[in-house]
Scaffold this motif. Sequence first.
Motif, mmCIF file in Angstrom:
data_model
loop_
_atom_site.group_PDB
_atom_site.id
_atom_site.type_symbol
_atom_site.label_atom_id
_atom_site.label_comp_id
_atom_site.label_asym_id
_atom_site.label_seq_id
_atom_site.Cartn_x
_atom_site.Cartn_y
_atom_site.Cartn_z
ATOM 1 N N GLN A 10 0.837 -1.197 0.000
ATOM 2 C CA GLN A 10 0.000 0.000 0.000
ATOM 3 C C GLN A 10 0.876 1.253 0.000
ATOM 4 O O GLN A 10 1.792 1.331 0.803
ATOM 5 N N SER A 12 0.812 3.895 1.552
ATOM 6 C CA SER A 12 0.219 4.636 2.678
ATOM 7 C C SER A 12 1.284 5.359 3.501
ATOM 8 O O SER A 12 1.006 5.828 4.596
ATOM 9 N N HIS A 16 9.546 0.915 4.259
ATOM 10 C CA HIS A 16 10.564 0.768 5.311
ATOM 11 C C HIS A 16 11.232 -0.603 5.251
ATOM 12 O O HIS A 16 10.883 -1.441 4.417
ATOM 13 N N GLY A 18 10.922 -3.138 7.092
ATOM 14 C CA GLY A 18 10.001 -4.268 7.253
ATOM 15 C C GLY A 18 9.426 -4.675 5.905
ATOM 16 O O GLY A 18 9.398 -5.857 5.552
ATOM 17 N N ASN A 19 8.983 -3.693 5.114
ATOM 18 C CA ASN A 19 8.448 -3.988 3.771
ATOM 19 C C ASN A 19 9.530 -4.620 2.893
ATOM 20 O O ASN A 19 9.251 -5.517 2.096
ATOM 21 N N VAL A 145 4.504 -12.599 1.126
ATOM 22 C CA VAL A 145 4.129 -11.492 2.025
ATOM 23 C C VAL A 145 4.777 -11.701 3.389
ATOM 24 O O VAL A 145 5.260 -12.792 3.688
ATOM 25 N N GLY A 146 4.740 -10.658 4.220
ATOM 26 C CA GLY A 146 5.164 -10.780 5.608
ATOM 27 C C GLY A 146 4.100 -11.520 6.411
ATOM 28 O O GLY A 146 2.977 -11.752 5.941
ATOM 29 N N ASP A 148 2.155 -10.716 8.802
ATOM 30 C CA ASP A 148 0.865 -10.080 9.112
ATOM 31 C C ASP A 148 -0.187 -10.306 8.028
ATOM 32 O O ASP A 148 -1.380 -10.122 8.275
ATOM 33 N N GLN A 149 0.264 -10.692 6.823
ATOM 34 C CA GLN A 149 -0.700 -10.868 5.723
ATOM 35 C C GLN A 149 -1.078 -12.322 5.479
ATOM 36 O O GLN A 149 -1.879 -12.623 4.588
ATOM 37 N N ALA A 183 10.066 -12.185 8.809
ATOM 38 C CA ALA A 183 8.652 -12.127 8.416
ATOM 39 C C ALA A 183 7.888 -11.083 9.225
ATOM 40 O O ALA A 183 6.792 -10.673 8.851
ATOM 41 N N ILE A 185 9.299 -7.757 11.195
ATOM 42 C CA ILE A 185 10.275 -6.827 11.780
ATOM 43 C C ILE A 185 9.505 -5.906 12.725
ATOM 44 O O ILE A 185 8.419 -5.423 12.387
ATOM 45 N N LYS A 194 4.663 -4.196 15.526
ATOM 46 C CA LYS A 194 5.181 -4.395 14.167
ATOM 47 C C LYS A 194 5.646 -3.072 13.552
ATOM 48 O O LYS A 194 4.957 -2.052 13.713
ATOM 49 N N MET A 195 6.782 -3.088 12.866
ATOM 50 C CA MET A 195 7.199 -1.884 12.140
ATOM 51 C C MET A 195 6.150 -1.607 11.066
ATOM 52 O O MET A 195 5.792 -2.501 10.307
ATOM 53 N N SER A 196 5.656 -0.357 11.017
ATOM 54 C CA SER A 196 4.548 -0.074 10.112
ATOM 55 C C SER A 196 4.707 1.327 9.518
ATOM 56 O O SER A 196 5.257 2.223 10.153
ATOM 57 N N LYS A 197 4.213 1.489 8.283
ATOM 58 C CA LYS A 197 4.314 2.790 7.613
ATOM 59 C C LYS A 197 3.519 3.842 8.342
ATOM 60 O O LYS A 197 3.868 5.012 8.341
ATOM 61 N N SER A 198 2.400 3.420 8.912
ATOM 62 C CA SER A 198 1.505 4.421 9.486
ATOM 63 C C SER A 198 1.811 4.769 10.951
ATOM 64 O O SER A 198 1.144 5.639 11.501
HETATM 65 P P1 ATP Z 1 0.462 0.160 6.968
HETATM 66 O O1 ATP Z 1 1.044 0.654 8.241
HETATM 67 O O2 ATP Z 1 0.036 1.251 6.029
HETATM 68 O O3 ATP Z 1 -0.542 -0.950 7.133
HETATM 69 P P2 ATP Z 1 2.680 -1.603 6.500
HETATM 70 O O4 ATP Z 1 3.989 -0.979 6.703
HETATM 71 O O5 ATP Z 1 2.162 -2.538 7.538
HETATM 72 O O6 ATP Z 1 1.633 -0.489 6.167
HETATM 73 P P3 ATP Z 1 1.758 -3.000 4.108
HETATM 74 O O7 ATP Z 1 1.536 -2.198 2.883
HETATM 75 O O8 ATP Z 1 0.567 -3.383 4.910
HETATM 76 O O9 ATP Z 1 2.801 -2.308 5.096
HETATM 77 O O10 ATP Z 1 2.596 -4.291 3.751
HETATM 78 C C1 ATP Z 1 3.299 -4.519 2.553
HETATM 79 C C2 ATP Z 1 4.084 -5.810 2.664
HETATM 80 O O11 ATP Z 1 5.124 -5.658 3.639
HETATM 81 C C3 ATP Z 1 3.244 -6.997 3.140
HETATM 82 O O12 ATP Z 1 3.717 -8.169 2.491
HETATM 83 C C4 ATP Z 1 3.539 -7.060 4.602
HETATM 84 O O13 ATP Z 1 3.359 -8.348 5.146
HETATM 85 C C5 ATP Z 1 4.994 -6.652 4.644
HETATM 86 N N1 ATP Z 1 5.328 -6.033 5.926
HETATM 87 C C6 ATP Z 1 4.781 -4.897 6.438
HETATM 88 N N2 ATP Z 1 5.324 -4.606 7.622
HETATM 89 C C7 ATP Z 1 6.226 -5.591 7.889
HETATM 90 C C8 ATP Z 1 7.105 -5.865 8.975
HETATM 91 N N3 ATP Z 1 7.143 -5.049 10.012
HETATM 92 N N4 ATP Z 1 7.899 -6.956 8.918
HETATM 93 C C9 ATP Z 1 7.852 -7.783 7.842
HETATM 94 N N5 ATP Z 1 7.040 -7.591 6.789
HETATM 95 C C10 ATP Z 1 6.232 -6.512 6.789
#
Ligand code: ATP
Length: 327
Positions: A10, A12, A16, A18-19, A145-146, A148-149, A183, A185, A194-198
């Motif tokens: 996404q 969004s 990072h 993690g992605n 995918v990681g 979470d998916q 899988a 981060i 979880k490391m996340s964009k948002s």
């Molecule tokens: P958002 O915070 O917007 O939900 P996100 O950073 O969680 O974003 P996604 O776009 O939901 O990222 O995920 C894109 C891909 O990266 C997916 O395959 C997801 O599993 C993977 N991914 C996201 N965050 C992590 C993480 N912290 N560690 C490993 N894989 C990750």
Amino acid sequence: MKRRVFSGIQPSGHLHLGNYIGAIRNWLANLDSRDNIFCVVDQHAITVDYDPDALREGTRQAVALYMACGLDPAQCRLFVQSHIPEHTELAWLLTCITPMGWLERMTQFKERVGPRRERVGTGLFAYPTLMAADILLYQTHEVPVGDDQKQHVELTRDIAERFNHKFGEVLTVPEPVIPQVGARIMGLDDPMAKMSKSATGHHHSVALLDSPDKVRKTIMRAVTDSQQGIVCDPQRPGLYNLLTIYQALTGLGHAEIETHFAGKGYGDLKKELAEVVIAEIEPIQARYRELTADPAYIDEVLATGVERLRPVVDATMDAVRRAMGHR
Ligand code: ATP
Ligand code: LTN
């Protein structure tokens, strides 16, 4: 026939580590031996509050980053989800055969929504059926995918099986492909999340476009614990997260890593990790700058991607519409 791979991210926020470690690197690992389709899923990014200009900009940035990471348009079809309207058409058709109970079980929805349940858009709830449409539209075999998916890909399997059972064998049932290392981060400011964009924390993540200075600062400030010794112990989540990133990027095993850091402290690990991360992302940033200097090239890659996907989109949708009685 090569097995078909589909995945997406996404737009969004800034992509990072993690992605990169959880998703993109695993797409790169099998480029030669697979039929690859990678998407920037901009229609997923509108399930929460967003700014249209930032979405437009983030979508282009994500496409350029895909290519800068090594997704060569000669080896894969790259495109933006909203450029192929059949994603939302198929999503609606699948929504109608997806029980509420299946969506209510999705842990990501439960975690994200919490007490705001009455106010979030229904798109956030239905979002896994759009993800299922993304995957099933292309008769995908593998979805890297990681962690979470994983649940969403398993739901996609259930939806495909239910469709085939009700309407005849039309859809390929896909498999999730989850990396062995990295899988999930975790946030550098909070190793339990979880490391996340948002996420909003200033030292939460390392973005692929962060400057070397910013990378060093974020990693040096990463939350660890007050124990001693560098060992790969999941009970020490902050340390374990840093070592997982180190392991994913260097390819070393636990024993080798522990020997390498024997007698050293957290400061040494963080310094070295920062340099490993910088060495990984600097070439990506250089290619990103080259690519973004020529916006017309990115437009051309995206237009070609859509053109090369048309035959499979038309074939799947024709079969789906007939099976469901619309033709
Ligand atoms: P958002 O915070 O917007 O939900 P996100 O950073 O969680 O974003 P996604 O776009 O939901 O990222 O995920 C894109 C891909 O990266 C997916 O395959 C997801 O599993 C993977 N991914 C996201 N965050 C992590 C993480 N912290 N560690 C490993 N894989 C990750
Ligand atoms: N829901 C995913 C992104 C995504 C995706 C997909 C991943 C949307 N459609 C299809 C793989 C295949 C997420 O990471 N939030």
